[in-house]
Design a protein around this motif. Sequence first.
Motif, short mmCIF file in Angstrom:
data_model
loop_
_atom_site.label_atom_id
_atom_site.label_comp_id
_atom_site.label_asym_id
_atom_site.label_seq_id
_atom_site.Cartn_x
_atom_site.Cartn_y
_atom_site.Cartn_z
N VAL A 19 1.38 -1.31 0.05
CA VAL A 19 0.16 0.24 -0.03
C VAL A 19 0.58 1.42 -0.29
N MET A 20 0.85 2.63 -0.23
CA MET A 20 0.28 3.97 -0.27
C MET A 20 0.21 3.63 2.01
N ALA A 24 -4.16 6.48 7.07
CA ALA A 24 -5.24 5.12 6.75
C ALA A 24 -5.17 3.70 6.16
N ASN A 25 -3.91 3.32 5.50
CA ASN A 25 -3.42 2.37 5.19
C ASN A 25 -2.45 1.78 6.36
N ASN A 128 -9.44 13.05 -5.60
CA ASN A 128 -9.00 13.61 -4.58
C ASN A 128 -8.40 15.27 -5.57
N GLY A 164 -13.62 4.51 -18.43
CA GLY A 164 -13.90 3.95 -16.72
C GLY A 164 -14.17 2.81 -17.03
N PHE A 165 -15.26 2.50 -15.57
CA PHE A 165 -16.10 1.55 -15.40
C PHE A 165 -17.17 1.42 -16.06
N ALA A 180 -23.60 9.65 -9.69
CA ALA A 180 -23.17 8.70 -8.68
C ALA A 180 -22.95 7.72 -9.75
N THR A 182 -21.67 4.20 -9.53
CA THR A 182 -22.71 2.46 -9.68
C THR A 182 -23.81 3.24 -9.48
N LYS A 552 -0.68 -1.28 -11.76
CA LYS A 552 -1.78 -0.95 -12.19
C LYS A 552 -2.91 -1.62 -13.40
N GLY B 324 -19.58 -0.09 -4.50
CA GLY B 324 -19.88 0.47 -4.79
C GLY B 324 -20.79 1.76 -4.64
N THR B 326 -22.52 3.81 -4.25
CA THR B 326 -24.51 4.27 -4.70
C THR B 326 -24.74 3.26 -4.17
N ASP B 371 -12.45 7.42 -0.48
CA ASP B 371 -11.47 8.10 -0.46
C ASP B 371 -10.22 6.88 0.63
N GLU B 372 -10.78 6.72 1.98
CA GLU B 372 -9.97 6.60 3.35
C GLU B 372 -9.80 5.27 2.89
N GLY B 376 -4.08 5.11 -2.30
CA GLY B 376 -2.48 4.41 -2.79
C GLY B 376 -2.72 3.24 -2.78
N ARG B 377 -4.58 2.65 -2.97
CA ARG B 377 -4.86 1.11 -3.59
C ARG B 377 -5.52 1.30 -4.11
N LEU B 378 -5.72 0.01 -4.97
CA LEU B 378 -7.03 -0.32 -6.04
C LEU B 378 -7.90 -0.23 -5.40
N MET B 381 -13.12 -2.82 -6.79
CA MET B 381 -14.16 -3.18 -7.61
C MET B 381 -13.18 -3.55 -8.48
N TYR B 411 -15.78 -3.56 -17.86
CA TYR B 411 -14.81 -2.73 -17.96
C TYR B 411 -14.11 -1.75 -16.92
N GLY B 412 -12.66 -2.11 -16.50
CA GLY B 412 -12.01 -1.73 -15.45
C GLY B 412 -11.99 -2.45 -14.55
#
Lengths: 553, 553
Positions: A19-20, A24-25, A128, A164-165, A180, A182, A552, B324, B326, B371-372, B376-378, B381, B411-412
């Motif tokens: 992780v970064m 939090a990580n 961010n 994107g997704f 929104a 998802t 990634k 997700g 939403t 975000d938390e 720095g991580r994937l 999803m 996708y993604g």
Amino acid sequence: MQLQRSLAELPDVQDVGVVMGTDANKELLAHIDLDSPEVMRARPNDLVLVVRAKDINAAEEALGQVDDLLARRQLGIDQEYHPRSVETAAEILPNASWVLVSVAGRYAAGVARQGLELDKHIFLFSDNVPIEEEIELKRMAAEKGLLVMGPDCGTANIRDIGLGFANKVRTGPISIVAAAGTGLQHVTSRIHQLGGGISYGIGTGGRDLKEQVGGTTFLQGIELLSRDQDTKVMLLISKPPSPIIAEKVLRAARSTDKPVVVCLIGSALKARKMDNLHFAVSLDDAARQAVELADSQVVHVESQALNVERFAKGQCYLRGLFSGGTLAYEAQHILSGYLPRILSNAPLDKTNKLPNSLVSQEHTIVDLGEDEFTVGRLHPMMDNELRIRRLHEEADDPEVAIIMIDVVIGYGSHPDPASELGPAISQARTKAEKAGRYLEAIAVVTGTDEDPQQIDSQIAQLEAAGVWVSTDNEEMVRYAGRLLQELRHEKIKLDFKPVELSVLQQPLAAINVGLESLALNLQAQGAQVIHVDWRPPAGGNEKLMAILERMKQ
Amino acid sequence: MQLQRSLAELPDVQDVGVVMGTDANKELLAHIDLDSPEVMRARPNDLVLVVRAKDINAAEEALGQVDDLLARRQLGIDQEYHPRSVETAAEILPNASWVLVSVAGRYAAGVARQGLELDKHIFLFSDNVPIEEEIELKRMAAEKGLLVMGPDCGTANIRDIGLGFANKVRTGPISIVAAAGTGLQHVTSRIHQLGGGISYGIGTGGRDLKEQVGGTTFLQGIELLSRDQDTKVMLLISKPPSPIIAEKVLRAARSTDKPVVVCLIGSALKARKMDNLHFAVSLDDAARQAVELADSQVVHVESQALNVERFAKGQCYLRGLFSGGTLAYEAQHILSGYLPRILSNAPLDKTNKLPNSLVSQEHTIVDLGEDEFTVGRLHPMMDNELRIRRLHEEADDPEVAIIMIDVVIGYGSHPDPASELGPAISQARTKAEKAGRYLEAIAVVTGTDEDPQQIDSQIAQLEAAGVWVSTDNEEMVRYAGRLLQELRHEKIKLDFKPVELSVLQQPLAAINVGLESLALNLQAQGAQVIHVDWRPPAGGNEKLMAILERMKQ
């Protein structure tokens, strides 16, 4: 993460964290017992690799294989030359109308701005990104007639291409604007599962409907789709926005002539339908309604042309004189979707209590069947005297535009109420006309063709007096609500330059800056894409960025 | 009022007021310039006659004709002998199962009590009955298996007979319980207008759903109609009751096996449908839904038998682990209709913020895409690692009954998420089983058959791991909501003796005490009725009562 999984699969390795070094990580690593003094010293931009193994040798051996493991999996976009800048990419692929931005948040606005300067629309996947930068980007885009989807825009659909997704869905007559991510994915998937199809899915980023941002992309999306021939039904998705923005969005949606399904997730419904708007309680409900509307080929036709020109200047208020308490109550509830405040002797909440039940103020709904009016006198369903007196008082008020009444027939009620109410209304309307005003009188008649008073005769007598009549309380109240809203509002002015329809209709071609996987996804869907071999401005930790990029993929 | 109008029609009379001398009426007379010192001295039980005429002679002549005018209009019920008491009336018409009470409020409870003592159901039209008396009457009725409709019950329908103010409507499969008088009239009229028909309309009086009264008549009505063979669809109408009473009413409605349309006027909808309940936003919407349901011959079948026996004692909580945002948000919104409190790192409102995002408490929904978790991580999803760790933690908690996840493909997203999530869930379920617990795992899969991951394969892999799967987020969440509610509640206990169905099915026969017009209406509809020549106990102002009686005819 591929690296994490590859490490975990090595012999004698028990647990792995990659992780970064954010707080939090680090907390997360501590939570799963993968912390150590070195880990706790890591800074947010450090990459943290932690291995718990059978013994120190196994752990060190595992860490020694990191470079090999990263090298093992190398996908790449099928592209001969990787430009280093958006400008060069735009020269190589001049028909690209989109720039996809997925670089780290602090660089994202800069890249997006470069795209806007080249007159490209932006799909801003990065999160961010400071809200000030979002505001500035969207202001710039609005002036130029460009879209900025995002930041933190996870998904979008441009015809059969997902950004994107995104899910692979049938093309069809439904188009969506969504704050929104998802939510958009779930609704498009549900529409596909239900047999429907999508033309466009415009993501706006979750903050677009915040007051500071003002809903720029959302409003651009509605306006754009309203002109698009392929879009028969529009669907709007968002968490509940602030009331000011919600009103803007709903007004924009009502100004189109297409059916619009509105899904404000988490807000309770006050109506199922309001003109061309169809409200949904859930994503599934929204998908179902959109598919039904698309199937039914509904073309929205305004049921009643609203003529507000005939009212005199200053006429703006409603006065409702009810004999039925429930009808008066429901009227207030429905009107609260149209008007800021309605006073009453029997209000929905005490703050809107009419100070004196005998004197109306602003918009007023009076329940003349309340005890204060009926102790020692007949109920207004039996006796029209009191209501007729009050009606004349209201009609004489030069600020009154609409008088609303109910006529409840049936056993127990007056034997022929319209024979008294009709002439009284007619007289009041004539008097107002002589004073240079137009008085709209509207009525709901509750009853049946088998009632002793004969509902048809009641309706005919009222209509002969120029009264607009319905047998449905909700319909009458919404008609008044629409009229009053028209009296209150000026026309909508666009505060952005309209986006050209070509952005939707051209085959999608894009410049990708950031995650190579986003470019690969586009390529897999048959879209033209050029990937920029982007590097952060000097000062970015290039070695780390490169590792992350490779991880990634 | 007939008298008022007759006086106003006399020559040289300009304006007339005929009211009881209450403060409200005096204020009203003052408001229309019909006050005088004598008027202002009148007491609430005085009858006030005010005439404004061309001159004093004309006024005096008009007042002199009051007795003549009253005598002019004498309708009467076609009845040879007028009993003076409810008891005698009951002897004359022994098959009367109803007593209609419309005497002045202060005498009404006494008359109603006499009726209950004779095992009659009560239609209590009178208003101004103290709430303490209402509570006492309804307690007595509940013990005896009798109904008290009212006080202030304006209307009711027993098959083709309307009581009080009522409309003549087609008979049919819809029955109604209503704490809203004109609400009931409007809905029955709308149903008739839309082609539908009514079996029964049970009025309860507007205060029945107040906490003090406890919804006795309303709950009796639901229970009674649930046993009635003619009632295919039930419709409930009320202003929004207190949350405690609302929950009681909705639980009672859900415990029937009939479709129930619920119209709580003025409360916004959180759902369109919840099991057999169909929520309406307006009276018209309620009427339409009831007619549609009656036409469609819907028979409610519980979609999934809920087996809560297999959970161990103490298992009661839900843990939702979403990728997700939403979907996590919508899940909380929908669950708020089932559970008192749901904690989250991304809560609907701040008071439900999870203190530590890494540790679930009570019912928790975690959005792992916040975000938390993603700096720095994937994103979850793309990477299942973090979610699988958390899943095992939740599964080890002996209080956890249900684990809920979303699987968003396309996708993604991760190329085969179920291949990792399925085995993890399977392992967790096995571990729980070894510890003597049952772990329900449920999932929503968002995506299409055209997505690279293949939705059918994702669903199959999850189902192989014993996961309950839906492609509709709302359906999954409601399934969890129902399960959790079952785990929380004991069975409903009736706190009243059931009312016998004969009250609905027998031809209507009634004893009328009070307004003769109510008896006349019944007679006109072909019902058996006996009118009691009731006089208030000694001390009532008999002369005045007699004039009022004659005026009201």
